[in-house]
Write a protein that holds these residues in place. Sequence first.
Motif, mmCIF file in Angstrom:
data_model
loop_
_atom_site.group_PDB
_atom_site.id
_atom_site.type_symbol
_atom_site.label_atom_id
_atom_site.label_comp_id
_atom_site.label_asym_id
_atom_site.label_seq_id
_atom_site.Cartn_x
_atom_site.Cartn_y
_atom_site.Cartn_z
ATOM 1 N N LEU A 114 0.051 -1.064 0.078
ATOM 2 C CA LEU A 114 -0.191 -0.363 -0.049
ATOM 3 C C LEU A 114 0.754 1.301 0.312
ATOM 4 C CD1 LEU A 114 -1.975 -2.270 1.443
ATOM 5 C CD2 LEU A 114 -2.737 0.075 2.315
ATOM 6 N N SER A 115 -0.135 2.324 -0.557
ATOM 7 C CA SER A 115 0.922 3.652 -0.657
ATOM 8 C C SER A 115 0.675 4.519 1.106
ATOM 9 C CB SER A 115 0.346 4.523 -1.820
ATOM 10 O OG SER A 115 -1.004 4.641 -1.517
ATOM 11 N N PRO A 116 1.267 5.417 1.288
ATOM 12 C CA PRO A 116 0.889 5.483 2.650
ATOM 13 C C PRO A 116 -0.759 6.381 2.509
ATOM 14 C CG PRO A 116 3.094 6.434 2.153
ATOM 15 C CD PRO A 116 2.798 5.426 1.031
ATOM 16 N N ALA A 117 -0.942 7.145 1.259
ATOM 17 C CA ALA A 117 -1.936 7.621 1.745
ATOM 18 C C ALA A 117 -3.312 6.584 1.311
ATOM 19 C CB ALA A 117 -2.493 8.615 0.311
ATOM 20 N N ALA A 118 -2.905 5.256 0.289
ATOM 21 C CA ALA A 118 -4.186 4.803 0.836
ATOM 22 C C ALA A 118 -3.773 3.392 2.145
ATOM 23 C CB ALA A 118 -3.607 3.156 -0.820
ATOM 24 N N LYS A 120 -4.314 5.240 4.693
ATOM 25 C CA LYS A 120 -4.361 6.069 6.141
ATOM 26 C C LYS A 120 -6.068 5.371 5.589
ATOM 27 C CE LYS A 120 -5.000 10.528 6.641
ATOM 28 N NZ LYS A 120 -4.636 12.195 6.546
ATOM 29 N N LEU A 121 -6.508 5.852 4.029
ATOM 30 C CA LEU A 121 -7.862 5.570 3.933
ATOM 31 C C LEU A 121 -8.381 4.547 3.810
ATOM 32 C CD1 LEU A 121 -9.825 6.682 2.494
ATOM 33 C CD2 LEU A 121 -9.829 6.008 0.316
ATOM 34 N N ALA A 122 -7.718 3.496 4.460
ATOM 35 C CA ALA A 122 -7.961 1.489 4.651
ATOM 36 C C ALA A 122 -8.181 1.952 6.164
ATOM 37 C CB ALA A 122 -7.069 0.663 4.137
ATOM 38 N N ASP A 123 -7.308 2.498 6.763
ATOM 39 C CA ASP A 123 -7.630 2.068 8.444
ATOM 40 C C ASP A 123 -8.289 3.329 8.866
ATOM 41 O OD1 ASP A 123 -5.518 0.534 8.311
ATOM 42 O OD2 ASP A 123 -4.062 2.789 9.071
ATOM 43 N N GLU A 124 -8.732 4.443 8.017
ATOM 44 C CA GLU A 124 -10.105 4.919 7.896
ATOM 45 C C GLU A 124 -11.301 4.488 7.761
ATOM 46 O OE1 GLU A 124 -9.218 8.647 5.903
ATOM 47 O OE2 GLU A 124 -8.228 9.467 7.783
ATOM 48 N N ASN A 125 -11.533 3.384 6.934
ATOM 49 C CA ASN A 125 -13.046 2.663 6.819
ATOM 50 C C ASN A 125 -12.849 1.032 7.140
ATOM 51 O OD1 ASN A 125 -14.140 4.827 4.705
ATOM 52 N ND2 ASN A 125 -12.039 5.359 4.145
ATOM 53 N N ASN A 126 -11.334 0.785 7.751
ATOM 54 C CA ASN A 126 -11.684 -0.600 8.722
ATOM 55 C C ASN A 126 -11.823 -1.288 7.084
ATOM 56 O OD1 ASN A 126 -11.646 -2.008 10.200
ATOM 57 N ND2 ASN A 126 -13.984 -2.560 10.404
ATOM 58 N N VAL A 127 -11.406 -0.646 6.588
ATOM 59 C CA VAL A 127 -10.478 -2.208 5.136
ATOM 60 C C VAL A 127 -9.681 -3.061 5.168
ATOM 61 C CG1 VAL A 127 -10.340 -2.228 2.997
ATOM 62 C CG2 VAL A 127 -12.046 -0.596 3.650
ATOM 63 N N ASP A 128 -9.721 -4.354 5.052
ATOM 64 C CA ASP A 128 -9.017 -4.904 4.961
ATOM 65 C C ASP A 128 -7.998 -5.040 4.112
ATOM 66 O OD1 ASP A 128 -6.631 -6.710 5.372
ATOM 67 O OD2 ASP A 128 -8.078 -8.727 5.689
ATOM 68 N N PRO A 129 -7.035 -4.238 3.745
ATOM 69 C CA PRO A 129 -6.233 -4.596 2.269
ATOM 70 C C PRO A 129 -6.107 -5.942 1.561
ATOM 71 C CG PRO A 129 -4.892 -3.772 3.771
ATOM 72 C CD PRO A 129 -5.931 -3.798 4.749
ATOM 73 N N ALA A 130 -6.016 -6.905 2.129
ATOM 74 C CA ALA A 130 -6.311 -8.043 1.520
ATOM 75 C C ALA A 130 -6.752 -8.647 0.984
ATOM 76 C CB ALA A 130 -5.610 -9.495 2.355
ATOM 77 N N THR A 131 -7.845 -7.960 1.446
ATOM 78 C CA THR A 131 -9.285 -7.913 -0.238
ATOM 79 C C THR A 131 -9.285 -6.512 -1.257
ATOM 80 O OG1 THR A 131 -10.722 -6.182 1.381
ATOM 81 C CG2 THR A 131 -10.119 -8.253 1.912
ATOM 82 N N VAL A 132 -8.424 -5.883 -1.281
ATOM 83 C CA VAL A 132 -8.671 -5.299 -2.253
ATOM 84 C C VAL A 132 -7.326 -4.988 -3.285
ATOM 85 C CG1 VAL A 132 -8.168 -2.327 -3.154
ATOM 86 C CG2 VAL A 132 -8.787 -2.565 -0.449
ATOM 87 N N LYS A 133 -7.873 -5.049 -4.490
ATOM 88 C CA LYS A 133 -6.827 -5.657 -5.914
ATOM 89 C C LYS A 133 -6.124 -4.321 -6.079
ATOM 90 C CE LYS A 133 -7.223 -7.222 -10.901
ATOM 91 N NZ LYS A 133 -7.837 -7.416 -11.627
ATOM 92 N N GLY A 139 1.492 -4.433 -8.609
ATOM 93 C CA GLY A 139 0.413 -4.839 -7.933
ATOM 94 C C GLY A 139 -0.069 -3.945 -6.660
ATOM 95 N N ARG A 140 0.529 -2.641 -6.606
ATOM 96 C CA ARG A 140 0.170 -1.783 -5.229
ATOM 97 C C ARG A 140 -0.817 -1.254 -5.412
ATOM 98 N NH1 ARG A 140 3.993 1.171 -1.780
ATOM 99 N NH2 ARG A 140 5.281 0.202 -3.472
ATOM 100 N N VAL A 141 -1.509 -1.283 -4.644
ATOM 101 C CA VAL A 141 -2.881 -0.842 -3.772
ATOM 102 C C VAL A 141 -2.836 0.990 -3.832
ATOM 103 C CG1 VAL A 141 -4.955 -1.158 -2.675
ATOM 104 C CG2 VAL A 141 -3.148 -2.729 -2.810
ATOM 105 N N THR A 142 -3.704 1.764 -4.862
ATOM 106 C CA THR A 142 -3.484 2.615 -4.306
ATOM 107 C C THR A 142 -4.824 3.672 -3.984
ATOM 108 O OG1 THR A 142 -4.739 2.566 -6.636
ATOM 109 C CG2 THR A 142 -2.767 3.170 -6.704
ATOM 110 N N LYS A 143 -4.700 4.149 -3.555
ATOM 111 C CA LYS A 143 -5.245 5.211 -2.662
ATOM 112 C C LYS A 143 -6.784 5.104 -3.753
ATOM 113 C CE LYS A 143 -7.085 9.661 -0.290
ATOM 114 N NZ LYS A 143 -6.834 11.354 -0.876
#
Length: 409
Positions: A114-118, A120-133, A139-143
């Motif tokens: 994940l990028s830092p911005a991504a 931060k947004l994932a933490d704010e929305n309680n999103v598990d990064p592993a579930t984001v394509k 394969g980096r997960v962007t904001k």
Amino acid sequence: MSTEIKAPVFPESVAEGTVATWHKQPGEACSRDDLIVDIETDKVVLEVVAPADGVIEEILKGEGDTVESGEVIGKFKAGAVGDSGSSDSKASSAASEKDEAKTEQSQDSGDAILSPAARKLADENNVDPATVKGTGKDGRVTKEDVQNHVDTSKASGGSAKAAAPSAVPEVNVAAGERPEKRVPMTRLRASIAKRLVNAQQTAAMLTTFNEVDMGPIMELRKAYQDSFVKRHDIKLGFMSFFAKAATEALKRFPAVNASIDGNDMVYHGYQDIGVAVSTERGLVVPVVRDVDALGLADIEKKIVEYGTKAKDGKLAIEDMTGGTFTITNGGIFGSLLSTPILNPPQTAILGMHKIQERPMAVNGKVKIRPMMYLALSYDHRMVDGKEAVQFLVAIKDMLEDPARILLDV
């Protein structure tokens, strides 16, 4: 070689900004064009990126500090992170520790990068990064990936609902205690507050109401939606109809399309319509210019473009300056009726609301129709009540019989 990290050159209308977030810390390695710091002004968030591969050497302005246009806020050391010199060794060590921490964090969340911005947004929305394509490099997960995941989840009512209970932190509070949290206003929020209060104090603001039967527009959308999407690659929404109807009405009632400049009344021979967009940072009003020359598809594309920019904090000053009239849609949040506040120096603003089925008398019979309340707030110094009412009735007539927009009747 050390170089200075400077705040961006602010537009003429922006005097100063605030350091919002440092995405990189001293000694942390970064690549060319990596986002290193956000500068928040009273209108937009400006991003500062790394000028080359290297490390952050020193931070001179911390988060929350006020900075002026072009002011030095830090120092950057360009070059490979393993160069000779004690400072480089320390930087390399610190960067290595950071990388190891990031690697462990990535492994804990399903090897998502994940990028830092991504993050931060994932933490704010309680999103598990592993579930984001991820769609970024390697394969980096962007904001944008995280935002799309959040929007999709909300639309489907799936994971967003499941995550909702845990999104609110549990606080163990002793009986009788009433916790409070004091958070300083962001520059954008403070600017919004100042403008709204100024509008109420300086304008002779009045609101007139009407209601419109949305049945004809809804039937038109239903009949041509598939063909519209196939030809223009975008969905046909309600806002484009309102923008077009407002444009025709503004031609007939020039005072509603005017603005006040001191003791002068400025009549505009064009229709630049602002569309209010709600973001996490506050309300922004990007402007769709020369609406009279645009088709419905062009208007929809522009609105979607601005909406995406607003969510990502990418709106430029130029996107929000000017504007001769504003439309705001509280209906998307469920508002049935409201009195919108003027957007100075404009003299009027149109408020859309929720579409709700109500029993209506149609040709002597009671029928259930999809109705929407409309509100027009206007500056009585510039616009007379008669003009305001007739303007709103003109919009109502055009929406209830869309052929009037084409025929100009």
